[in-house]
Motif scaffolding. Structure first.
Motif, PDB file in Angstrom:
ATOM      1  N   GLU A  86      -1.571  -0.901   3.797  1.00 24.94           N
ATOM      2  CA  GLU A  86      -0.177  -0.461   3.721  1.00 24.94           C
ATOM      3  C   GLU A  86       0.620  -1.107   4.847  1.00 24.94           C
ATOM      4  O   GLU A  86       0.222  -1.066   6.012  1.00 24.94           O
ATOM      5  N   HIS A  87       1.735  -1.691   4.486  1.00 23.83           N
ATOM      6  CA  HIS A  87       2.632  -2.269   5.485  1.00 23.83           C
ATOM      7  C   HIS A  87       3.418  -1.136   6.139  1.00 23.83           C
ATOM      8  O   HIS A  87       4.042  -0.331   5.447  1.00 23.83           O
ATOM      9  N   LEU A  88       3.394  -1.051   7.448  1.00 27.97           N
ATOM     10  CA  LEU A  88       4.123  -0.005   8.156  1.00 27.97           C
ATOM     11  C   LEU A  88       5.506  -0.486   8.572  1.00 27.97           C
ATOM     12  O   LEU A  88       6.516   0.033   8.118  1.00 27.97           O
ATOM     13  N   PHE A  89       5.553  -1.488   9.424  1.00 28.46           N
ATOM     14  CA  PHE A  89       6.825  -2.058   9.863  1.00 28.46           C
ATOM     15  C   PHE A  89       6.553  -3.366  10.589  1.00 28.46           C
ATOM     16  O   PHE A  89       5.438  -3.603  11.065  1.00 28.46           O
ATOM     17  N   PHE A  90       7.549  -4.221  10.646  1.00 27.96           N
ATOM     18  CA  PHE A  90       7.449  -5.541  11.265  1.00 27.96           C
ATOM     19  C   PHE A  90       6.163  -6.230  10.814  1.00 27.96           C
ATOM     20  O   PHE A  90       5.985  -6.460   9.629  1.00 27.96           O
ATOM     21  N   ASN A  91       5.276  -6.555  11.728  1.00 31.64           N
ATOM     22  CA  ASN A  91       4.020  -7.194  11.339  1.00 31.64           C
ATOM     23  C   ASN A  91       2.826  -6.261  11.547  1.00 31.64           C
ATOM     24  O   ASN A  91       1.716  -6.700  11.806  1.00 31.64           O
ATOM     25  N   VAL A  92       3.050  -4.962  11.395  1.00 32.65           N
ATOM     26  CA  VAL A  92       2.004  -3.959  11.593  1.00 32.65           C
ATOM     27  C   VAL A  92       1.600  -3.386  10.234  1.00 32.65           C
ATOM     28  O   VAL A  92       2.443  -2.863   9.494  1.00 32.65           O
ATOM     29  N   ASP A  93       0.320  -3.526   9.917  1.00 31.89           N
ATOM     30  CA  ASP A  93      -0.245  -2.972   8.692  1.00 31.89           C
ATOM     31  C   ASP A  93      -1.309  -1.952   9.052  1.00 31.89           C
ATOM     32  O   ASP A  93      -1.920  -2.027  10.117  1.00 31.89           O
ATOM     33  N   ALA A  94      -1.551  -1.034   8.140  1.00 34.23           N
ATOM     34  CA  ALA A  94      -2.635  -0.068   8.300  1.00 34.23           C
ATOM     35  C   ALA A  94      -3.654  -0.324   7.189  1.00 34.23           C
ATOM     36  O   ALA A  94      -3.270  -0.501   6.030  1.00 34.23           O
ATOM     37  N   VAL A  95      -4.917  -0.362   7.538  1.00 36.28           N
ATOM     38  CA  VAL A  95      -5.989  -0.529   6.559  1.00 36.28           C
ATOM     39  C   VAL A  95      -6.718   0.807   6.459  1.00 36.28           C
ATOM     40  O   VAL A  95      -7.263   1.304   7.438  1.00 36.28           O
ATOM     41  N   LEU A  96      -6.710   1.368   5.262  1.00 31.24           N
ATOM     42  CA  LEU A  96      -7.348   2.661   5.008  1.00 31.24           C
ATOM     43  C   LEU A  96      -8.602   2.420   4.181  1.00 31.24           C
ATOM     44  O   LEU A  96      -8.557   1.729   3.173  1.00 31.24           O
ATOM     45  N   THR A  97      -9.707   2.985   4.586  1.00 30.88           N
ATOM     46  CA  THR A  97     -10.969   2.851   3.861  1.00 30.88           C
ATOM     47  C   THR A  97     -11.373   4.228   3.352  1.00 30.88           C
ATOM     48  O   THR A  97     -11.440   5.181   4.121  1.00 30.88           O
ATOM     49  N   PHE A  98     -11.643   4.294   2.048  1.00 34.31           N
ATOM     50  CA  PHE A  98     -12.003   5.555   1.411  1.00 34.31           C
ATOM     51  C   PHE A  98     -13.362   5.429   0.737  1.00 34.31           C
ATOM     52  O   PHE A  98     -13.693   4.375   0.189  1.00 34.31           O
ATOM     53  N   SER A  99     -14.136   6.523   0.746  1.00 31.15           N
ATOM     54  CA  SER A  99     -15.437   6.544   0.095  1.00 31.15           C
ATOM     55  C   SER A  99     -15.775   7.979  -0.287  1.00 31.15           C
ATOM     56  O   SER A  99     -15.530   8.909   0.490  1.00 31.15           O
ATOM     57  N   HIS A 100     -16.325   8.145  -1.503  1.00 29.01           N
ATOM     58  CA  HIS A 100     -16.741   9.465  -1.962  1.00 29.01           C
ATOM     59  C   HIS A 100     -17.868   9.283  -2.965  1.00 29.01           C
ATOM     60  O   HIS A 100     -17.817   8.374  -3.809  1.00 29.01           O
TER      61      HIS A 100
END
Length: 111
Positions: free
Chosen positions: A90-104
């Motif tokens: 997910e792009h947050l702002f400027f050049n900062v992204d968040a990478v979310l890892t999910f597992s179930h």
């Protein structure tokens, strides 16, 4: 006062950007648990289990997860271990992204 305002805006931005990804994961987790807790075994093996999952995903409008994110493993003679593992960027702002890892993982009765 300005510092507090900047921190609040940052937190709200992160919540609005990452919230839908977590809601989608929680919905998917609920779908998988529902399939695993079904009293009737799902006949048809991996394909039938995937079909049930896809139908429930369509009903709940989960569009960000595809069938390639699922892994199946035979557990015993009449059950399958179903594992969902995926990443969201997910792009947050400027050049900062968040990478979310999910597992179930769940065990589904099937044949």
């Amino acid at each position: 006062m300005l510092f507090v305002l900047v921190v609040v805006i940052f937190v709200v931005t992160v919540l609005f950007k990452l919230g839908p990804a977590y809601m989608s994961y929680m919905t998917m987790k609920s779908i998988m648990n529902g399939v695993a807790e079904s009293p009737e075994p799902i006949l048809g093996g991996k394909a039938a289990i995937m079909k049930v999952l896809e139908n429930r995903m369509m009903v709940n409008e989960v569009r960000t997860i595809d069938s390639k994110s699922f892994a199946f493993k035979k557990v015993g003679e009449e059950a399958f271990g179903v594992t969902l593992t995926y990443e969201r960027r997910e792009h947050l702002f400027f050049n900062v992204d968040a990478v979310l890892t999910f597992s179930h993982s769940v065990v589904v009765k099937g044949r």
